[in-house]
Design an enzyme around this catalytic site. Sequence first.
Site, PDB file in Angstrom:
ATOM      1  N   ASP A  22      40.969  40.124  33.481  1.00 24.52           N
ATOM      2  CA  ASP A  22      39.936  40.728  32.631  1.00 24.52           C
ATOM      3  C   ASP A  22      39.848  40.047  31.261  1.00 24.52           C
ATOM      4  O   ASP A  22      40.844  39.512  30.763  1.00 24.52           O
ATOM      5  CB  ASP A  22      40.246  42.233  32.462  1.00 24.52           C
ATOM      6  CG  ASP A  22      39.049  43.009  31.940  1.00 24.52           C
ATOM      7  OD1 ASP A  22      37.907  42.526  32.062  1.00 24.52           O
ATOM      8  OD2 ASP A  22      39.263  44.112  31.390  1.00 24.52           O
ATOM      9  N   GLY A  25      34.422  37.889  29.244  1.00 24.15           N
ATOM     10  CA  GLY A  25      33.251  38.068  28.388  1.00 24.15           C
ATOM     11  C   GLY A  25      33.636  38.066  26.920  1.00 24.15           C
ATOM     12  O   GLY A  25      32.982  37.419  26.084  1.00 24.15           O
ATOM     13  N   HIS A  39      33.795  33.070  32.172  1.00 25.08           N
ATOM     14  CA  HIS A  39      34.109  33.035  33.608  1.00 25.08           C
ATOM     15  C   HIS A  39      34.482  31.611  34.024  1.00 25.08           C
ATOM     16  O   HIS A  39      35.433  31.404  34.782  1.00 25.08           O
ATOM     17  CB  HIS A  39      32.924  33.535  34.439  1.00 25.08           C
ATOM     18  CG  HIS A  39      32.525  34.956  34.149  1.00 25.08           C
ATOM     19  ND1 HIS A  39      33.456  35.975  34.040  1.00 25.08           N
ATOM     20  CD2 HIS A  39      31.311  35.532  33.961  1.00 25.08           C
ATOM     21  CE1 HIS A  39      32.805  37.117  33.796  1.00 25.08           C
ATOM     22  NE2 HIS A  39      31.516  36.874  33.731  1.00 25.08           N
ATOM     23  N   SER A  67      34.600  43.444  41.434  1.00 21.56           N
ATOM     24  CA  SER A  67      34.737  44.808  41.958  1.00 21.56           C
ATOM     25  C   SER A  67      33.401  45.305  42.505  1.00 21.56           C
ATOM     26  O   SER A  67      32.342  44.745  42.178  1.00 21.56           O
ATOM     27  CB  SER A  67      35.214  45.749  40.845  1.00 21.56           C
ATOM     28  OG  SER A  67      34.176  45.968  39.902  1.00 21.56           O
ATOM     29  N   LEU A 133      52.445  30.170  49.654  1.00 23.76           N
ATOM     30  CA  LEU A 133      51.842  31.337  48.999  1.00 23.76           C
ATOM     31  C   LEU A 133      50.588  31.787  49.753  1.00 23.76           C
ATOM     32  O   LEU A 133      49.799  30.951  50.194  1.00 23.76           O
ATOM     33  CB  LEU A 133      51.460  30.937  47.565  1.00 23.76           C
ATOM     34  CG  LEU A 133      50.644  31.940  46.745  1.00 23.76           C
ATOM     35  CD1 LEU A 133      51.515  33.125  46.341  1.00 23.76           C
ATOM     36  CD2 LEU A 133      50.064  31.259  45.501  1.00 23.76           C
ATOM     37  N   GLU A 209      55.283  48.147  39.295  1.00 23.38           N
ATOM     38  CA  GLU A 209      55.526  48.070  37.846  1.00 23.38           C
ATOM     39  C   GLU A 209      54.252  47.506  37.216  1.00 23.38           C
ATOM     40  O   GLU A 209      53.678  46.523  37.706  1.00 23.38           O
ATOM     41  CB  GLU A 209      56.704  47.132  37.551  1.00 23.38           C
ATOM     42  CG  GLU A 209      58.030  47.620  38.095  1.00 23.38           C
ATOM     43  CD  GLU A 209      58.479  48.951  37.497  1.00 23.38           C
ATOM     44  OE1 GLU A 209      58.184  49.202  36.316  1.00 23.38           O
ATOM     45  OE2 GLU A 209      59.121  49.732  38.229  1.00 23.38           O
TER      46      GLU A 209
END
Length: 248
Positions: A22, A25, A39, A67, A133, A209
């Site tokens: 996050d 912007g 971005h 999202s 990974l 966590e």
Amino acid sequence: MSITKDNIIASKLPSHIAIIMDGNGRWAAQHGNERIFGHEHGVESVRSVVEGAGEVGVKYLTLYAFSTENWSRPKEEIDALMGLLVQAINDETDKLKEKNVRLQMIGDYESLPADVQKKLDWSINELKECDGLTLILALSYSARWEISEAMKKIGRKIQSGELKPEEITKELIDKHLATAGIPDPELLIRTSGESRISNFLLWQIAYSELFFTPKLWPDFRKEDLFEAICDFQSRERRFGKTSQQLVS
Ligand code: IPE
Ligand code: IPE
Ligand code: MG
């Protein structure tokens, strides 16, 4: 003293780290630019973090990239984000292969534009033999969407007689989520100083966590990931027990 990967205790490494990326912007605004500039710069952070996770031996890295709520953003930002996604997957797939990274996506695949679907399918297929990974991109994802989907699947099985309501367990619910087969994240990181979950992995983070950092995503690098892992390793995870029980 700055934290490096040498400070990480191999035996206490989280197997799965999830990140809410996050602040793009705000980062762009700080640099006097349009949101999409943030971005674009966030892609370098993704590169660094994927590399860092691979270097220390993390098995799963889930990145919240878009999202279901993000569909409410201005169309031009959505279009730019989708374009950036296609470009990044296109440009990075070879490098991911060299690093033995497998790709997976969680989220409402059907809602994604056709070119994003196509590029994802291609990359996932290109990387399917990789066993280092696993990079999981959460795209058009939200936890409430995921849980609703799981409930629909379970409901249909009950309706058809394949399943009895008594057979619904935590494990059964796990198997019907988008993250089936993936261990719960031990560590969840959110950048940009916001202390909220924003509809991410609600079921899976029951005992994760949480690590909140004020850094904006385009400034986040693998060293910040190592710092979060070290912080995680300094915590006592009690899972409801007493401290004393853990010692003995
Ligand atoms: C995260 O940065 C990227 C996405 C949600 C797609 P933001 O775009 O949310 O940036 P801020 O939070 O407005 O600074
Ligand atoms: C969460 O960030 C979603 C992603 C990082 C993809 P948002 O910027 O959309 O979340 P809110 O609106 O601040 O809760
Ligand atoms: Mg945001």
